[in-house]
Every structure is written in structure tokens, then in C-alpha cells.
Write a protein that holds these residues in place. Structure first.
Motif, PDB file in Angstrom:
ATOM      1  N   LEU A  40       0.844  -1.188   0.000  1.00 51.54           N
ATOM      2  CA  LEU A  40       0.000   0.000   0.000  1.00 51.54           C
ATOM      3  C   LEU A  40       0.871   1.226   0.000  1.00 51.54           C
ATOM      4  CD1 LEU A  40      -2.855  -0.510   2.573  1.00 51.54           C
ATOM      5  CD2 LEU A  40      -3.055   0.385   0.280  1.00 51.54           C
ATOM      6  N   SER A  95      -5.415   1.113   6.916  1.00 44.48           N
ATOM      7  CA  SER A  95      -4.862  -0.095   7.517  1.00 44.48           C
ATOM      8  C   SER A  95      -4.512  -1.191   6.516  1.00 44.48           C
ATOM      9  CB  SER A  95      -5.849  -0.640   8.541  1.00 44.48           C
ATOM     10  OG  SER A  95      -5.357  -1.824   9.114  1.00 44.48           O
ATOM     11  N   ALA A 135      -5.590  -3.197   2.413  1.00 44.51           N
ATOM     12  CA  ALA A 135      -6.275  -3.117   1.135  1.00 44.51           C
ATOM     13  C   ALA A 135      -6.308  -4.471   0.463  1.00 44.51           C
ATOM     14  CB  ALA A 135      -5.588  -2.119   0.218  1.00 44.51           C
ATOM     15  N   LYS A 176      -6.443  -5.973  -3.405  1.00 43.89           N
ATOM     16  CA  LYS A 176      -6.031  -5.474  -4.690  1.00 43.89           C
ATOM     17  C   LYS A 176      -6.260  -6.540  -5.745  1.00 43.89           C
ATOM     18  CE  LYS A 176      -2.322  -3.288  -4.100  1.00 43.89           C
ATOM     19  NZ  LYS A 176      -1.035  -2.600  -4.035  1.00 43.89           N
ATOM     20  N   GLN A 222      -1.943 -11.005   9.304  1.00 35.16           N
ATOM     21  CA  GLN A 222      -1.039 -10.839   8.166  1.00 35.16           C
ATOM     22  C   GLN A 222      -1.608 -11.460   6.898  1.00 35.16           C
ATOM     23  OE1 GLN A 222       3.026 -12.256   9.150  1.00 35.16           O
ATOM     24  NE2 GLN A 222       3.192 -12.660   6.960  1.00 35.16           N
ATOM     25  N   LYS A 223      -2.327 -12.557   7.045  1.00 32.22           N
ATOM     26  CA  LYS A 223      -2.893 -13.247   5.875  1.00 32.22           C
ATOM     27  C   LYS A 223      -4.282 -12.739   5.508  1.00 32.22           C
ATOM     28  CE  LYS A 223       0.194 -16.899   5.947  1.00 32.22           C
ATOM     29  NZ  LYS A 223       1.377 -16.124   5.532  1.00 32.22           N
ATOM     30  N   ASP A 277      -4.187  -9.598  -4.304  1.00 38.05           N
ATOM     31  CA  ASP A 277      -3.206  -9.365  -3.257  1.00 38.05           C
ATOM     32  C   ASP A 277      -3.893  -8.760  -2.039  1.00 38.05           C
ATOM     33  OD1 ASP A 277      -0.672  -9.424  -2.214  1.00 38.05           O
ATOM     34  OD2 ASP A 277      -0.101  -7.480  -3.018  1.00 38.05           O
ATOM     35  N   PHE A 278      -3.354  -9.071  -0.898  1.00 37.68           N
ATOM     36  CA  PHE A 278      -3.797  -8.452   0.347  1.00 37.68           C
ATOM     37  C   PHE A 278      -2.593  -7.742   0.928  1.00 37.68           C
ATOM     38  CE2 PHE A 278      -4.151  -8.407   4.931  1.00 37.68           C
ATOM     39  CZ  PHE A 278      -5.420  -7.902   5.122  1.00 37.68           C
ATOM     40  N   ALA A 279      -2.733  -6.447   1.206  1.00 40.85           N
ATOM     41  CA  ALA A 279      -1.574  -5.687   1.671  1.00 40.85           C
ATOM     42  C   ALA A 279      -1.918  -4.886   2.912  1.00 40.85           C
ATOM     43  CB  ALA A 279      -1.097  -4.743   0.574  1.00 40.85           C
ATOM     44  N   ARG A 280      -0.988  -4.858   3.851  1.00 41.62           N
ATOM     45  CA  ARG A 280      -1.140  -3.976   5.003  1.00 41.62           C
ATOM     46  C   ARG A 280      -0.218  -2.787   4.837  1.00 41.62           C
ATOM     47  NH1 ARG A 280      -4.233  -5.362   9.090  1.00 41.62           N
ATOM     48  NH2 ARG A 280      -5.120  -7.435   8.971  1.00 41.62           N
ATOM     49  N   ARG A 281      -0.698  -1.629   5.280  1.00 43.08           N
ATOM     50  CA  ARG A 281       0.093  -0.417   5.116  1.00 43.08           C
ATOM     51  C   ARG A 281       1.140  -0.311   6.217  1.00 43.08           C
ATOM     52  NH1 ARG A 281       0.591   4.188   2.426  1.00 43.08           N
ATOM     53  NH2 ARG A 281       0.839   6.186   3.476  1.00 43.08           N
ATOM     54  N   ASN A 282       2.341   0.107   5.820  1.00 40.74           N
ATOM     55  CA  ASN A 282       3.413   0.353   6.800  1.00 40.74           C
ATOM     56  C   ASN A 282       3.366   1.798   7.228  1.00 40.74           C
ATOM     57  OD1 ASN A 282       4.303  -2.166   5.876  1.00 40.74           O
ATOM     58  ND2 ASN A 282       5.412  -1.130   4.234  1.00 40.74           N
TER      59      ASN A 282
END
Lengths: 237, 237
Positions: free
Chosen positions: A80, A173, A175, A177, B53-54, B231-236
Motif C-alpha cells: 500500500l 490499515s 487493502a 487489490k 497478516q494473511k 493481493d492483500f496488503a497492510r500499510r506500513n
DNA sequence: AAGTGGTCTAGACCACTTC
DNA sequence: AAGTGGTCTAGACCACTTC
């Protein structure tokens, strides 16, 4: 923020990115780092696990934490990240043009994507991204009005994410995609310099806040020759 | 394997995937789970952090662990997964054809991708993947001979990853991935049913073992209409 | 005030690598 | 035998949410 393990993580990232510790060498052992940072081993391990997850190191049992080569992949489209953050790392001149920033009644398609009721309004933002004078990316963003009450053209041409996080204090937090390749629509032909390309790459993004509410749906439509997506993945055993 | 936190993780995944615990409900608190699984809180937290995380749960401070909706994204092209594992989850008939399995002197391009010396040999595997009778994917795999001494057509038409992990006990650990869109080559036209499509999606994969040695380079070339990446993404922060 | 998750500690035992 | 990382424990203090 007094967050020990994040400070240690950032400290080691800096050391790796500046070349202070070199690729293919081992970091100090967990025990040495524990003494060096005056902390417990579990806190060191938290920092090291973050480094492993992000592709900076590979932990090898019995040996240590190996700094792995990441040079040719340091273009983080994955995860993200906003276009502004990305553009800051890119070569070439980059410009964002906001064509439309308006509060609208959502189309049935958008209503479905954002899981809205019939009364909800959304902010629609249509932008193109120019790289070296060519219109390469068409971004269509939709924001839930209840969460984002106000938006302007100025904000949209700078960085919406910066505004949401720093001004509105919205905690972005995670997303979901989805990347596909489709034929260009009339809108794509209108807004992009397609120059005879027969496809566009569509990235659909569903963005959630920390309390797991869905607040943004985005379609990012790229000219195929300029599209590149990189990823670092660990295998689940 | 006596790995408490992984058992707890898998147990909760099963509960979520079977619908036993429902989307938008909270898991039991960490303290309740600690008692339920007769363990310490940090071990429960390890399992919950993996779930977060998953993309299975969202942890909300003061409230609990919310099970998040993942139904429409349960097609895991993201991460490291083999075509066989993927095909098992897919609709429609799927077939793999190995056109070439041979030990060769690498071309300069492959030599560079796999960082080989002049004396190293590689296994080259050229395969097509048929979905509902159409040749949709062209996979070109190259394996370092020092690490993979032997390969056959039979293995290549079943699952090379299964062979590497279960027969050779090679611990596949992480990969770097790059997705681009290009014009089809003569080879693409020869092996794929392109039916007038003007682009192919190319996924380049560099695969590493647990000791961080690069042992495989793969190009997976997809017909654009059948390509989808999620895709699954977490923001840093 | 009570319950939730987030961070941190000091210690234990284990599996693997190196010498 | 000594050093490495992997897992697990029992406890502490804190920030946030709920009532």
C-alpha cells in the motif's frame, strides 16, 4: 512514539540502505543486538522478523541473519503506497492532473463496490498521471462521504493519502487489490495517450481503515508498456 | 511438528473457512483463547498476528479480533504457490503439457538471471497450461543443476514444486516477482492459443531456498484475458 | 472500573551449525 | 562444546473501548 522494536527495525533498515552493512553479510547475532540496544531478545526478534517479512534479511537457524540482495527490486509498487510516495522515488518528471473532483450519487457499480445504501453520497476523483509529458495512468477514486466529508482539486493534485492520514487522521490499515488486463474503454482513450496500445492494465483497490470499514474504491488504469508490479513473497509451509 | 502457535493458527483458519465463526464477528479475546488452548498469551498473539497478516482478521485495540470478509478474494495467486496447488482450487479442466525437459548450457540471458558461472548447466522446462482445452499459459522454468540434479517429463507434468519439496527436500523459502505486459514473441504465438490478443502478461519469478541461494528462474507468460492477480496488503506506517 | 489488545522483560529449553 | 536462531512461559505496564 516510544516503540523500541520499530526504532531498531528502522535503524537496521537505514544501515542496510546506506550500505553501512553490506549484502550477503550477517547482522550481529540476536544476543549481540540485545546487548547493543539494551533490550530483551524478544524485542530484537520482533525487529528482525519485520526485516525478514519485508525482504531485507533471511534468517538462517544456527548461522544468523543474512542481508539479502534487494537492489534491483527496490521499486515498491507492491503493498500500500500512494502515487505521490512512489513518484518521489521515480526518475523523470511526474505530474498529476485532477479532471473532476465532485460529490455525486454513486452509480450502481460504485454503490456495489463500496457497499453503500441508497442515501450515501461519494466523492468522485478523476485524475491522470503524466510521466515525461505522456498521460500514462488514469486514476478513478471513490470515497465514502461519511468518512471523507470534504475534498478539493488542490488536495487531489497533491496527495490524497497524505491529506487523509495527516489532516483527517484517518488510519489507513489494509487493502485488497486485483490486477487484470482489459481492452481500453472510450474513457481510457479520451484521457490517456494510448498511442495504439490495445490493452490497459486495471488495478482495483479496496481500502479499509483500522476498524475494518471500507472507505475507498479505486481503479487505476495503466498504459501496458509503463506498467510494472514487483512483489516479495514468502512461502507458507 | 509440535508447533503450538501454528496449530492454533490452522485451527482458527479452519473455523473461519468452514463458517463456524462468521465474518464480522469477534474471535474470543486473547485471554479466553489463552485459557481455551492452555497456553501463554504471547503464543496466542503469534497465531493471531499470522491471521492478521494473511487477511483473515483485523485486530482492533480495546475491542478484539474481527473476522473480515475475504470471500470474493479467496483465489490466492499472490504469494508463492505452484500451478498444481492453484489448479486444485480452480473450476474447469486443467492440463499441463511438458514440451521440453532438458539439461542445457544456459543462454547469456538465463546465465545472468540465475547468476551462473560459465561452467554451470541448467535444467530447462518448457510447459503449457491448458484450461478448458485452450493453451493459456506458457511456463519457462530454469533450475540450477547443482541443486536439482535430475528432472523428468513426468515430474514436470505433475508438480515440480511437490518433487522439489517432498522428494529432494529442498526448502523453498522466498521469491521476488515482477509482472509486466509485453507484445507476444514468436514462441508465445507458437505455444499459446492467442486468438488475436495483442499482449501477454509476463510474470518473472526468482526463487530462493532457505539458505538464500537463488536456484530457479521462471517466466510465466499468460494470455491477458485469463490473467488475474489478487493481493492483500497492510500499510506500513 | 473492567475488558480489550500492544509492548516489553528475563528466563527456559530446543534444533541446527560450526569448530 | 559453544554459538546461532525458534518456541514458549508468566508476568508487568500501558492505551484504548465499553459501560
Amino acid at each position: 512514539m516510544t516503540n523500541k522494536y520499530l526504532k531498531i527495525f528502522n535503524d537496521i533498515v537505514d544501515q542496510i540502505e546506506s550500505g553501512e552493512v553490506s549484502t550477503n553479510s550477517l547482522l550481529p547475532s540476536e544476543n549481540e543486538l540485545r546487548i547493543q540496544y539494551d533490550t530483551s531478545r524478544e524485542t530484537i526478534r520482533k525487529a528482525l522478523n519485520l526485516l525478514a517479512q519485508k525482504g531485507y534479511i533471511q534468517k538462517i537457524r544456527g548461522k544468523g541473519s543474512l542481508v539479502i540482495e534487494n537492489g534491483k527490486f527496490n521499486f515498491p509498487v507492491s503493498g500500500l503506497i500512494s502515487f505521490k510516495e512512489l513518484a518521489d522515488k521515480m526518475e523523470g518528471s511526474v505530474r498529476t492532473i485532477a479532471h473532476d473532483v465532485s460529490l455525486i450519487k454513486p452509480t450502481p457499480y460504485i454503490q456495489k463496490q463500496l457497499q453503500l445504501t441508497n442515501k450515501d453520497l461519494v466523492w468522485q476523483v478523476i485524475r491522470t498521471r503524466e510521466i515525461n509529458g505522456k498521460k500514462i495512468i488514469l486514476d478513478k477514486d471513490y470515497f465514502h462521504q461519511k468518512i471523507v466529508p470534504e475534498l478539493t482539486k488542490e488536495i487531489s493534485e497533491d496527495s490524497i493519502y497524505h491529506y487523509l492520514e495527516k489532516e483527517l487522521n484517518l488510519p489507513i490499515s489494509f487493502a485488497k487489490k486485483e490486477v487484470t488486463v482489459v481492452e481500453p474503454t472510450a474513457e481510457d482513450r479520451q484521457f490517456l495517450d494510448l498511442e495504439g496500445f490495445y490493452n490497459v492494465v486495471v488495478i482495483r483497490n479496496y481500502v479499509y481503515l483500522e476498524d475494518a470499514t471500507l472507505f475507498q474504491y479505486t481503479e487505476s488504469r495503466h498504459r501496458p508498456d509503463k506498467f510494472k508490479f514487483v512483489d516479495f513473497a514468502r512461502r507458507n509451509h
